[in-house]
Scaffold this motif. Sequence first.
Motif, PDB file in Angstrom:
ATOM      1  N   SER A  56      63.627  36.114  29.846  1.00 24.00           N
ATOM      2  CA  SER A  56      63.104  37.225  29.056  1.00 24.00           C
ATOM      3  C   SER A  56      63.424  38.526  29.777  1.00 24.00           C
ATOM      4  O   SER A  56      63.251  38.620  30.994  1.00 24.00           O
ATOM      5  N   ILE A  57      63.884  39.519  29.033  1.00 23.02           N
ATOM      6  CA  ILE A  57      64.142  40.831  29.619  1.00 23.02           C
ATOM      7  C   ILE A  57      63.405  41.896  28.820  1.00 23.02           C
ATOM      8  O   ILE A  57      63.070  41.695  27.648  1.00 23.02           O
ATOM      9  N   TRP A  58      63.131  43.015  29.477  1.00 17.84           N
ATOM     10  CA  TRP A  58      62.461  44.126  28.817  1.00 17.84           C
ATOM     11  C   TRP A  58      63.298  45.388  29.014  1.00 17.84           C
ATOM     12  O   TRP A  58      63.818  45.641  30.101  1.00 17.84           O
ATOM     13  N   VAL A  59      63.392  46.157  27.949  1.00 14.49           N
ATOM     14  CA  VAL A  59      64.218  47.367  27.939  1.00 14.49           C
ATOM     15  C   VAL A  59      63.309  48.589  27.871  1.00 14.49           C
ATOM     16  O   VAL A  59      62.334  48.613  27.107  1.00 14.49           O
ATOM     17  N   GLY A  60      63.631  49.604  28.674  1.00 15.64           N
ATOM     18  CA  GLY A  60      62.857  50.847  28.636  1.00 15.64           C
ATOM     19  C   GLY A  60      61.557  50.751  29.416  1.00 15.64           C
ATOM     20  O   GLY A  60      61.420  49.960  30.358  1.00 15.64           O
ATOM     21  N   ASN A  61      60.587  51.564  29.017  1.00 13.22           N
ATOM     22  CA  ASN A  61      59.302  51.608  29.719  1.00 13.22           C
ATOM     23  C   ASN A  61      58.519  50.311  29.541  1.00 13.22           C
ATOM     24  O   ASN A  61      58.596  49.661  28.492  1.00 13.22           O
ATOM     25  N   LEU A  62      57.753  49.953  30.568  1.00 17.12           N
ATOM     26  CA  LEU A  62      56.916  48.756  30.521  1.00 17.12           C
ATOM     27  C   LEU A  62      55.460  49.170  30.330  1.00 17.12           C
ATOM     28  O   LEU A  62      54.932  49.986  31.094  1.00 17.12           O
ATOM     29  N   PHE A  63      54.827  48.587  29.296  1.00 16.51           N
ATOM     30  CA  PHE A  63      53.428  48.905  29.013  1.00 16.51           C
ATOM     31  C   PHE A  63      52.575  47.638  29.100  1.00 16.51           C
ATOM     32  O   PHE A  63      53.082  46.517  29.049  1.00 16.51           O
ATOM     33  N   ASN A  64      51.271  47.859  29.206  1.00 21.86           N
ATOM     34  CA  ASN A  64      50.281  46.771  29.158  1.00 21.86           C
ATOM     35  C   ASN A  64      50.459  45.735  30.266  1.00 21.86           C
ATOM     36  O   ASN A  64      50.231  44.542  30.050  1.00 21.86           O
ATOM     37  N   LEU A  65      50.876  46.179  31.439  1.00 20.03           N
ATOM     38  CA  LEU A  65      50.972  45.260  32.569  1.00 20.03           C
ATOM     39  C   LEU A  65      49.570  44.980  33.103  1.00 20.03           C
ATOM     40  O   LEU A  65      48.725  45.874  33.160  1.00 20.03           O
ATOM     41  N   LYS A  66      49.340  43.746  33.491  1.00 22.34           N
ATOM     42  CA  LYS A  66      48.019  43.375  33.991  1.00 22.34           C
ATOM     43  C   LYS A  66      48.142  42.343  35.092  1.00 22.34           C
ATOM     44  O   LYS A  66      48.826  41.337  34.929  1.00 22.34           O
ATOM     45  N   LYS A  67      47.494  42.616  36.220  1.00 21.16           N
ATOM     46  CA  LYS A  67      47.429  41.667  37.329  1.00 21.16           C
ATOM     47  C   LYS A  67      46.272  40.726  37.062  1.00 21.16           C
ATOM     48  O   LYS A  67      45.131  41.163  36.876  1.00 21.16           O
ATOM     49  N   LEU A  68      46.543  39.426  37.029  1.00 24.15           N
ATOM     50  CA  LEU A  68      45.514  38.443  36.720  1.00 24.15           C
ATOM     51  C   LEU A  68      44.750  38.045  37.972  1.00 24.15           C
ATOM     52  O   LEU A  68      45.204  38.258  39.095  1.00 24.15           O
ATOM     53  N   ALA A  69      43.588  37.451  37.752  1.00 21.62           N
ATOM     54  CA  ALA A  69      42.740  37.035  38.868  1.00 21.62           C
ATOM     55  C   ALA A  69      43.418  35.934  39.663  1.00 21.62           C
ATOM     56  O   ALA A  69      44.185  35.127  39.119  1.00 21.62           O
ATOM     57  N   LYS A  70      43.143  35.887  40.947  1.00 27.98           N
ATOM     58  CA  LYS A  70      43.705  34.852  41.805  1.00 27.98           C
ATOM     59  C   LYS A  70      43.278  33.487  41.304  1.00 27.98           C
ATOM     60  O   LYS A  70      42.110  33.246  41.036  1.00 27.98           O
ATOM     61  N   GLY A  71      44.241  32.598  41.150  1.00 30.78           N
ATOM     62  CA  GLY A  71      43.929  31.264  40.660  1.00 30.78           C
ATOM     63  C   GLY A  71      44.116  31.107  39.171  1.00 30.78           C
ATOM     64  O   GLY A  71      44.014  29.992  38.654  1.00 30.78           O
ATOM     65  N   ASP A  72      44.380  32.204  38.450  1.00 29.94           N
ATOM     66  CA  ASP A  72      44.618  32.123  37.008  1.00 29.94           C
ATOM     67  C   ASP A  72      45.996  31.504  36.777  1.00 29.94           C
ATOM     68  O   ASP A  72      47.029  32.096  37.100  1.00 29.94           O
ATOM     69  N   LEU A  73      46.010  30.305  36.218  1.00 34.94           N
ATOM     70  CA  LEU A  73      47.252  29.556  36.072  1.00 34.94           C
ATOM     71  C   LEU A  73      48.177  30.126  34.999  1.00 34.94           C
ATOM     72  O   LEU A  73      49.323  29.694  34.885  1.00 34.94           O
ATOM     73  N   SER A  74      47.679  31.064  34.203  1.00 37.04           N
ATOM     74  CA  SER A  74      48.534  31.649  33.164  1.00 37.04           C
ATOM     75  C   SER A  74      49.422  32.763  33.702  1.00 37.04           C
ATOM     76  O   SER A  74      50.273  33.287  32.992  1.00 37.04           O
ATOM     77  N   GLY A  75      49.218  33.138  34.964  1.00 34.56           N
ATOM     78  CA  GLY A  75      50.008  34.211  35.547  1.00 34.56           C
ATOM     79  C   GLY A  75      51.469  33.833  35.755  1.00 34.56           C
ATOM     80  O   GLY A  75      51.792  32.698  36.089  1.00 34.56           O
TER      81      GLY A  75
END
Length: 600
Positions: free
Chosen positions: A199-218
């Motif tokens: 997956s690639i993203w073009v231009g500005n990146l929005f809605n980035l979120k650091k997940l909690a430690k241990g969150d397997l969806s990260g």
Amino acid sequence: MLWNRSAPYWTGGPWNGQTFILTPNLILLQNTNVNVSLVSNEYETYFIYSVANPNFVAGLIMGASGQVKQMYGLKATKNWFQFWFTPRLTCEVYAYCGAFSICSDQTQPLCACLTGFKQSSKNDWSLQDYSGGCVRKTQLQCVNNSLTNGKSDRFLSNANMRLPYYPQFVPVRSIKECEKTCLNDCSCTAYAYVDDECSIWVGNLFNLKKLAKGDLSGKTLYIKLSASGFSSSANDNINRGTVIGGLVGSIVASLAILSFIMFMYLRRNRTSKAIKGEEGYLVAFAYKDLQNATKNFSVKLGKGGFGSVFKGVLPNSRFIAVKKLDSLSQGEKEFRTEVRTIGNIQHVNLVQLHGFCSHGNKKLLVYDYMPNGSLNSHLFHEKKSKILDWETRCKIVLGTARGLAYLHEKCRDCIIHCDIKPENILLDEEFCPKVADFGLAKLRGREISRVLTTIRGTRGYLAPEWLSGNYVTTKADVYSYGMMLFEFISGRRNSEQIKDEKVEYFPTWAASIIANEGGDVLSLLDPKLEGNADAEEVRRICKVACWCIRDDETHRPSMGQVVRILEGVLDLALPPIPTSLKVFADNQEFLLFFMSESTH
């Protein structure tokens, strides 16, 4: 959703076939009186919903914060009620932190720039306006598909991230090819390689979120930076590391001797602590031991909002109840910290935590077994052998209030239960009530404070502020407790009684009887008791219930006050009938819609 036809202002996330991933309440709507669908083809894309019941009207309202509210109204009375709202968390508002910024609902400030980026406007950020986002400290070398200064750009990995929405998928065979694809495209700013997909993203990146430690969806997101940008970031880290390293070194040296002394002390006392594990200390169980104790989790006692509960017996013949927690994303350290907090809370009217188990993704809690089960199995049971007499009900009413008052007012950190109902009141061998499941919301990473933004609880017991989007306090528990008091008196669920057209909604009926000082309060009593109750006690409990369910939380008593009223220390004036009860009394169909049982 666009603002002024151009700027993205709020998003519900991609459609997964049933709902937009950031608006799970749409599934709840489809289970009630609303038809929901998405139409998408080469010519158009639009979302549509319709209200099946002709007596209702519905509408969506979007506020300045980007929050969308779902409103329901009755055509006959023109009364509007808020059914749900989204997003519930600030970080879910589209582009709240602007470009190249990470949002976290667990930190202050909420927004922080990615490594290699800086605030676009320090003045705006100081005013808590993060919409301008962040900009690169050093510009990329790749400009108009050609390199400048003969240097190449590079990628910095960001682990345990929630990936940005709307990626472009590239057919490649390896992560190296994925990286090369983004590197050779000057407009590409980031890539991710997950499950053999690029997956690639073009231009500005929005809605980035650091997940909690241990969150397997990260997932790991690779952000493109210039080579010189890498150098400056590294130097910054080295400089910070030098200062911190010197400080840490001096601290480590001074603590070395103390650590050795503590090691010897703990080693000498290890045996005595292990023995005390059965007498007050939390026991760390092995998963295999709990499998054996519960016969591989074969005897199920029940299931609640946090997971299923199983009966077990330890080798010393002690009976236990083992709760297997569902959907827990906390890391090992955070889990043990919260468990230790819960384990330190002890009161005669609270279920005592005996131990825990953390085995990979499996998290379990071990409680003392309550031989008489949960209150609902007795309160709503038709068998004469299980009928609770009035004296026992009064004892349970007061004990439950004392347990909640302890959680709200006596704990070091105030604990809001969030799901008070008969299923969460357990009874020991002497029918002493024990409040269960307190503090468990914290195990899911939701901070229990005045700002509780994620809905929990059970319909029929939920305070109005849950649905209105206002701040939630201990008074939400007071409301749930008040609704439960009506069920203590009637012996039937409030939500079940409205299904019988011949029976008026019980809280409304009870409130009208209490408002009339000469009203026959014993007519409210559970028929199974055959009138065997003290009329003044029935009246007192009804008055408490009516005050507890006031629409305005500031008008409700605290649980400490409730205890003193039930003990006869404080007197209570006649309560007014809450506005919501008046509305429901005239609109039974609307009431049935909102009181239907479902757990969020």
